[in-house]
Write a protein that holds these residues in place. Structure first.
Motif, PDB file in Angstrom:
ATOM      1  N   LYS A  15     -22.598  18.353  34.937  1.00 34.74           N
ATOM      2  CA  LYS A  15     -23.564  17.998  34.673  1.00 34.74           C
ATOM      3  C   LYS A  15     -23.590  19.552  33.216  1.00 34.74           C
ATOM      4  O   LYS A  15     -23.908  18.935  32.488  1.00 34.74           O
ATOM      5  N   ASP A  16     -23.406  20.653  34.304  1.00 34.42           N
ATOM      6  CA  ASP A  16     -23.799  21.967  33.359  1.00 34.42           C
ATOM      7  C   ASP A  16     -23.039  22.859  33.078  1.00 34.42           C
ATOM      8  O   ASP A  16     -22.551  24.204  32.679  1.00 34.42           O
ATOM      9  N   SER A  17     -21.660  21.733  33.009  1.00 28.78           N
ATOM     10  CA  SER A  17     -20.226  22.198  32.880  1.00 28.78           C
ATOM     11  C   SER A  17     -20.244  23.677  31.729  1.00 28.78           C
ATOM     12  O   SER A  17     -20.793  23.065  30.334  1.00 28.78           O
ATOM     13  N   PHE A  18     -19.875  24.375  31.985  1.00 29.90           N
ATOM     14  CA  PHE A  18     -19.420  25.628  30.096  1.00 29.90           C
ATOM     15  C   PHE A  18     -18.811  24.375  29.659  1.00 29.90           C
ATOM     16  O   PHE A  18     -18.800  24.912  28.486  1.00 29.90           O
ATOM     17  N   ASN A  19     -17.275  24.591  30.049  1.00 29.41           N
ATOM     18  CA  ASN A  19     -16.122  23.563  28.883  1.00 29.41           C
ATOM     19  C   ASN A  19     -17.696  22.299  28.535  1.00 29.41           C
ATOM     20  O   ASN A  19     -17.253  22.236  26.886  1.00 29.41           O
ATOM     21  N   LYS A  20     -18.442  21.313  28.852  1.00 30.38           N
ATOM     22  CA  LYS A  20     -19.356  20.895  28.340  1.00 30.38           C
ATOM     23  C   LYS A  20     -19.865  21.414  26.928  1.00 30.38           C
ATOM     24  O   LYS A  20     -20.351  20.451  26.162  1.00 30.38           O
ATOM     25  N   GLN A  21     -20.808  22.685  27.682  1.00 32.80           N
ATOM     26  CA  GLN A  21     -21.404  23.122  26.668  1.00 32.80           C
ATOM     27  C   GLN A  21     -20.245  23.495  25.629  1.00 32.80           C
ATOM     28  O   GLN A  21     -21.339  23.865  24.613  1.00 32.80           O
ATOM     29  N   THR A  22     -19.394  24.532  26.227  1.00 35.47           N
ATOM     30  CA  THR A  22     -18.734  24.723  24.409  1.00 35.47           C
ATOM     31  C   THR A  22     -18.136  23.100  23.713  1.00 35.47           C
ATOM     32  O   THR A  22     -18.884  23.470  22.682  1.00 35.47           O
ATOM     33  N   ALA A  23     -17.568  22.788  24.479  1.00 38.13           N
ATOM     34  CA  ALA A  23     -17.462  21.058  23.597  1.00 38.13           C
ATOM     35  C   ALA A  23     -18.946  20.776  22.402  1.00 38.13           C
ATOM     36  O   ALA A  23     -18.788  20.405  21.990  1.00 38.13           O
ATOM     37  N   HIS A  24     -20.151  20.622  23.048  1.00 37.62           N
ATOM     38  CA  HIS A  24     -20.928  21.154  21.891  1.00 37.62           C
ATOM     39  C   HIS A  24     -21.399  20.767  21.312  1.00 37.62           C
ATOM     40  O   HIS A  24     -21.761  20.494  20.068  1.00 37.62           O
ATOM     41  N   ALA A  25     -20.957  23.044  21.245  1.00 36.17           N
ATOM     42  CA  ALA A  25     -21.078  23.854  20.357  1.00 36.17           C
ATOM     43  C   ALA A  25     -20.016  23.751  19.650  1.00 36.17           C
ATOM     44  O   ALA A  25     -20.349  23.906  17.731  1.00 36.17           O
ATOM     45  N   LEU A  26     -18.862  22.897  20.148  1.00 33.09           N
ATOM     46  CA  LEU A  26     -18.058  23.134  18.980  1.00 33.09           C
ATOM     47  C   LEU A  26     -17.751  22.035  18.145  1.00 33.09           C
ATOM     48  O   LEU A  26     -17.423  22.422  16.820  1.00 33.09           O
ATOM     49  N   ILE A  27     -18.498  20.647  18.026  1.00 35.81           N
ATOM     50  CA  ILE A  27     -18.596  19.853  17.026  1.00 35.81           C
ATOM     51  C   ILE A  27     -19.453  20.185  16.395  1.00 35.81           C
ATOM     52  O   ILE A  27     -19.037  19.323  14.965  1.00 35.81           O
ATOM     53  N   LYS A  28     -20.415  21.457  16.373  1.00 30.07           N
ATOM     54  CA  LYS A  28     -20.922  21.559  14.996  1.00 30.07           C
ATOM     55  C   LYS A  28     -20.557  22.366  14.157  1.00 30.07           C
ATOM     56  O   LYS A  28     -20.983  22.791  12.522  1.00 30.07           O
ATOM     57  N   LEU A  29     -19.420  22.979  14.444  1.00 30.52           N
ATOM     58  CA  LEU A  29     -18.289  23.770  13.097  1.00 30.52           C
ATOM     59  C   LEU A  29     -17.796  23.056  12.741  1.00 30.52           C
ATOM     60  O   LEU A  29     -16.724  23.276  11.936  1.00 30.52           O
ATOM     61  N   PHE A  30     -17.004  21.709  13.248  1.00 30.11           N
ATOM     62  CA  PHE A  30     -16.283  20.124  12.141  1.00 30.11           C
ATOM     63  C   PHE A  30     -16.957  20.145  10.806  1.00 30.11           C
ATOM     64  O   PHE A  30     -18.344  20.377  10.496  1.00 30.11           O
ATOM     65  N   PRO A  31     -16.692  20.222   9.792  1.00 30.99           N
ATOM     66  CA  PRO A  31     -16.939  20.085   8.354  1.00 30.99           C
ATOM     67  C   PRO A  31     -17.050  17.823   8.317  1.00 30.99           C
ATOM     68  O   PRO A  31     -16.919  17.549   9.690  1.00 30.99           O
ATOM     69  N   GLN A  32     -18.062  17.962   7.128  1.00 32.89           N
ATOM     70  CA  GLN A  32     -19.082  17.214   6.874  1.00 32.89           C
ATOM     71  C   GLN A  32     -17.730  15.367   7.543  1.00 32.89           C
ATOM     72  O   GLN A  32     -18.613  14.644   7.427  1.00 32.89           O
ATOM     73  N   GLU A  33     -16.995  15.704   6.023  1.00 26.28           N
ATOM     74  CA  GLU A  33     -15.725  14.495   6.665  1.00 26.28           C
ATOM     75  C   GLU A  33     -15.860  14.374   7.969  1.00 26.28           C
ATOM     76  O   GLU A  33     -14.551  13.474   8.241  1.00 26.28           O
ATOM     77  N   PHE A  34     -16.037  15.211   8.882  1.00 29.13           N
ATOM     78  CA  PHE A  34     -14.987  14.717  10.452  1.00 29.13           C
ATOM     79  C   PHE A  34     -16.482  14.439  11.834  1.00 29.13           C
ATOM     80  O   PHE A  34     -17.457  15.368  11.188  1.00 29.13           O
TER      81      PHE A  34
END
Length: 182
Positions: A15-34
């Motif tokens: 549930k509180d996986s470091f990788n899940k937390q990282t993935a959620h932060a990662l998706i905020k860095l993609f441009p609008q066309e993604f």
């Protein structure tokens, strides 16, 4: 408007996986066309070749989600110097029966986070071996092996210390996906 759909596959069920937390932060860095969509692997049954003639509906749905993507980002921990069994099972489920792989030719990115000094380097190398066989072109550079530290992700965002590095990785992956979807 979104032109590219990216599937996010997290190799940890915690549930509180470091990788899940990282993935959620990662998706905020993609441009609008993604657009990024998490593809859940937790409900997949263990792969059994006997099921190839009557594929479970959860696997059919999983494969359809993958095929709808123009790219896949794998966010994986390292378990015993390799990828978690749940991630290997997901790779196997979506690649079978032979000749019906959902992974074929989808550009892949790999990142991972761990508390250890070598992070997920060995797991990522094992994953790269499987992805090569599955015919997934994989972003080679920059590599992304993250060592977890308190405050790396806070309120769903990367710390200043990590954000620039991760933005560089996302920018490279975005260019890679565009190049492979021409």
């Amino acid at each position: 408007m979104s032109r590219f759909k990216i599937g996010i596959v997290v190799g940890s069920l915690r549930k509180d996986s470091f990788n899940k937390q990282t993935a959620h932060a990662l998706i905020k860095l993609f441009p609008q066309e993604f657009t990024c969509q998490f593809i859940d692997i937790s409900a997949l049954p263990l792969y059994n070749q006997d099921d190839d003639s009557h594929t479970p509906s959860s696997v059919v749905d999983f494969k359809q989600q993958i095929k709808a993507c123009q790219g896949i980002v794998f966010v994986t921990p390292e378990y015993n110097r390799s990828i978690p069994g749940v991630l290997k099972n997901a790779l196997d489920q979506a690649s079978r029966p032979y000749g019906t792989s959902a992974w074929n030719e989808i550009p892949a990115g790999i990142i991972g986070v761990s508390i250890g000094n070598i992070s997920t380097a060995i797991a990522q190398q094992h994953l790269r071996n499987s992805l090569a066989f599955l015919n997934m072109p994989t972003l080679n550079q920059p590599e992304c092996y993250l060592k977890w530290y308190d405050g790396m992700v806070d309120n769903g965002q990367f710390s200043e210390k990590t954000a620039a590095f991760m933005q560089n990785w996302v920018d490279a992956y975005v260019a890679f996906v565009k190049q492979n979807n021409q």
